[in-house]
Structure formats: C-alpha cells, structure tokens
Design an enzyme around this catalytic site. Structure first.
Site, mmCIF file in Angstrom:
data_model
loop_
_atom_site.group_PDB
_atom_site.id
_atom_site.type_symbol
_atom_site.label_atom_id
_atom_site.label_comp_id
_atom_site.label_asym_id
_atom_site.label_seq_id
_atom_site.Cartn_x
_atom_site.Cartn_y
_atom_site.Cartn_z
ATOM 1 C CG ASP A 118 14.549 92.564 -29.276
ATOM 2 O OD1 ASP A 118 15.751 92.588 -28.980
ATOM 3 O OD2 ASP A 118 14.061 91.767 -30.101
ATOM 4 C CE1 TYR B 116 13.240 90.253 -35.962
ATOM 5 C CE2 TYR B 116 12.870 91.946 -34.301
ATOM 6 C CZ TYR B 116 13.300 90.681 -34.646
ATOM 7 O OH TYR B 116 13.797 89.845 -33.676
ATOM 8 C CE LYS C 110 17.165 90.596 -31.901
ATOM 9 N NZ LYS C 110 16.009 91.472 -32.081
ATOM 10 C CG HIS D 96 18.869 88.362 -36.157
ATOM 11 N ND1 HIS D 96 18.008 89.278 -36.721
ATOM 12 C CD2 HIS D 96 18.078 87.539 -35.428
ATOM 13 C CE1 HIS D 96 16.764 89.020 -36.351
ATOM 14 N NE2 HIS D 96 16.777 87.960 -35.571
ATOM 15 C CB SER E 195 20.406 86.610 -31.437
ATOM 16 O OG SER E 195 19.077 86.146 -31.354
ATOM 17 C CG ASN E 196 18.450 82.722 -32.932
ATOM 18 O OD1 ASN E 196 17.540 82.188 -32.294
ATOM 19 N ND2 ASN E 196 18.281 83.861 -33.589
ATOM 20 N N PRO F 109 8.771 84.659 -25.401
ATOM 21 C CG PRO F 109 8.499 86.550 -24.019
ATOM 22 C CD PRO F 109 8.904 86.134 -25.417
ATOM 23 C CG LEU F 110 4.099 85.822 -23.931
ATOM 24 C CD1 LEU F 110 3.100 86.935 -24.235
ATOM 25 C CD2 LEU F 110 4.021 85.418 -22.463
ATOM 26 N N GLY F 111 5.738 82.016 -26.424
ATOM 27 C CA GLY F 111 5.616 81.026 -27.492
ATOM 28 C C GLY F 111 5.093 81.598 -28.799
ATOM 29 C CB THR G 85 0.231 95.219 -32.217
ATOM 30 O OG1 THR G 85 -0.625 94.129 -32.571
ATOM 31 C CG2 THR G 85 1.598 94.999 -32.865
ATOM 32 C CE LYS H 94 -2.773 100.940 -20.621
ATOM 33 N NZ LYS H 94 -4.126 101.510 -20.497
#
Length: 315
Positions: free
Chosen positions: A47, A52, A81, A114, A158-159, A208-210, A258, A264
């Site tokens: 993504d 970015y 985007k 975006h 998006s958004n 998704p992990l905040g 990163t 993994k």
C-alpha cells in the site's frame, strides 16, 4: 478449521490480498528494505501513496525483485493514492503517470482518492490557506477514465464517511471498489462497514494496529486489556489478534512495520481464528478515532469548518 481469508473479492471481480504492507511514515532508506523483506516472506500487497514521499525507492526495489525473478508483477497487488493537490480533472492522469514512473510500473491494481479534500495545485504541506473546495464528482470522472484505459485496474476512495461515499455512489458511472479508512478494534467503523457491505464496496483498514510507531497519534490500541486477554488465551500477540479480527470482519488490513520480525508476525494470521466465544468480547472495547484529519479543517479555508463536518458526524 480456520477460514484462510487470504483474499477478498472486489466489485470488479479482482481478488485483493487481505494483508498488505503499509508504507506510511516508513522513512527513505528503510522502506525499500521493508518492502523487499515483506515480498520475500510472502506479502503480495503493498500500500503506497504519492504523499508518503517514498514511491521512488519502492519502485527501485520492485524492479530489482522482478528482474531477479523473486516475484512476477502479475502476482503483486500495488495500491497508490491521488493527493489533494491533484484533484483537478486534468491533473489526475498526470498524477497517476508520476506515480507509475516512480514505482516503475505500467499499471496500478488500485488507485484511491486519498482524502475528500482538495488543495491548491503545487502547494506543499498542510497550510490552511491552500485548502480549496473539492468537486468529488469531477475528480471521480477523471478516475473512471484511468480505469477505462486500464492504467488503474480498480479505483476507489480513502477517508470517505458513509455520507460522502453515498453521495459519490449516486453519481458514479463506475462505483468505487474500495474505501480505505482507519479501522481496528478500538475504531471498528460499524456504521460505515454496514453501508459498504450493502453497496458492494470493500472496506480496507489502515492503522489496523493503531499506528503504534507514530509519534503524532497517541495510540493505546495494542495495550487494550480486552485485546490482550484474547491474545493471551489464543497464545498470539495483540497485533496478530487485531489483524485477525479485521480479516474475520471481512476487510483487508494494512499493517506498517519496518522490522523483519514484526513483518513476519503480522502475516501469521491465516491458519487460526478467533473463536466465537471470544470474538464478541472485542466489541466491548471503547471506541475512539485516532486520525482526525485536523489539518484539513479550518473556519475560513476549504470545505470543512470542523472535524465533525469532515467525517459527517462519524467521530
């Protein structure tokens, strides 16, 4: 037996890989290694976004992986985007061409607007005086042309709030395939999710992990005691449970890392599931949006005077 959930089908018929490597706030010099690691360990969805500032580095890595025979282009799903400065219909194809050049690709699998926000052409950063009034139907028609020509094999947004997505669906010739939004157990997007499902629009969850590594967001998502209780019972990490929750809810997830170990770990979400007795517990988690979009809100400039207006009350 856990359902695999490695892909979800879009309204175009395409199969989007359910777990992507997110590249937001992945620093130059680091993002390339993360993309290479992810693809080598089995990720097939990356993504990206012009905003970015790291697509050239990602493009160089993709080219090397293709040249070395590590992976074929047709086996990867690459999303990017359209940034807020390129909403004018004449700028949309130019922006995509720049993204394709940077990524060294002939087409994107998915191209998203975006934000439902426009800014002056050529402006840099988030100065309020550069905010303008978006014309989403006009921008979307230019996106549809990219789809017609095959440069973007799916298009989306998006958004977008439930209302903004609904307004677009009323005028779109080609309905958006995806709405990519913040989504995790602490912001589960229940209203928007129900609407997307009813309209055949796939929901894709960023942060998704905040976004635990993001200094600007004070996130406690992975520290939530309910999430950790479920993780402990399953012998998994809180991050894995948050990601698996997303898959079982029916949306793709875009975790960013990163670190090779976490890259993994974030992919180890397929051969197990959150059982029916524990799954409802995750809906007891208190809800709070992390990404407010405050830079796009101003009393004088742009289209939205308040955060509530930007999200049409979904705050």
């Amino acid at each position: 037996m856990a359902r695999d959930l490695r892909f979800f089908e879009l309204n175009t018929g395409a199969q989007i890989p359910s777990v992507a490597l997110g590249t937001w706030q992945a620093a130059p010099g680091v993002v390339g290694d993360a993309v290479a690691t992810a693809i080598k360990v089995g990720y097939r969805h990356i993504d990206c976004a012009q905003a970015y500032g790291n697509q050239e580095e990602i493009g160089a890595v993709l080219k090397k992986l293709f040249d070395d025979g590590v992976v074929k282009r047709e086996d990867l799903w690459i999303t990017s985007k359209l940034w807020c400065t390129d909403h004018d219909p004449e700028d949309v194809p130019k922006a995509l061409d720049k993204t394709l050049k940077d990524l060294q690709l002939d087409y994107l699998d998915l191209y998203l607007i975006h934000w439902p926000v426009s800014m002056r052409r050529g402006s840099v950063g988030f100065k309020s005086e550069n905010l303008t009034h978006p014309n989403i139907p006009n921008t979307w028609r230019a996106m549809e042309t990219l789809y017609d020509f095959g440069k973007a094999r799916a298009i989306g947004v998006s958004n977008f709030s439930t209302k903004k997505l609904g307004d677009l669906l009323e005028v779109a010739r080609i309905p958006p395939a995806v709405n990519q939004v913040e989504c995790h157990p602490s912001w589960n997007q229940s209203k928007l999710r129900t609407f997307c499902q009813s309209k055949g629009v796939h929901l894709s969850g960023y942060s998704p992990l905040g976004s635990p590594g993001t200094t600007s967001l004070k996130s406690e998502v992975l520290k939530n005691p309910i999430l950790n209780m479920v993780a402990e019972k399953l012998g998994k990490s809180a991050a894995q449970v948050a990601l698996r929750w997303g898959l079982q809810m029916g949306h793709s997830v875009l975790p960013k890392s990163t670190s090779e170990g976490r890259i993994k770990e974030n992919l180890d979400v397929f051969d197990w599931s959150i059982p029916n007795d524990l799954f409802p517990k995750l809906f007891e988690i208190e809800q709070a949006r992390l990404v407010k979009g405050s830079p796009f809100v101003h009393e004088t400039f742009g289209a939205y005077k308040t955060v509530k207006e930007l999200w049409d009350g979904e705050v």
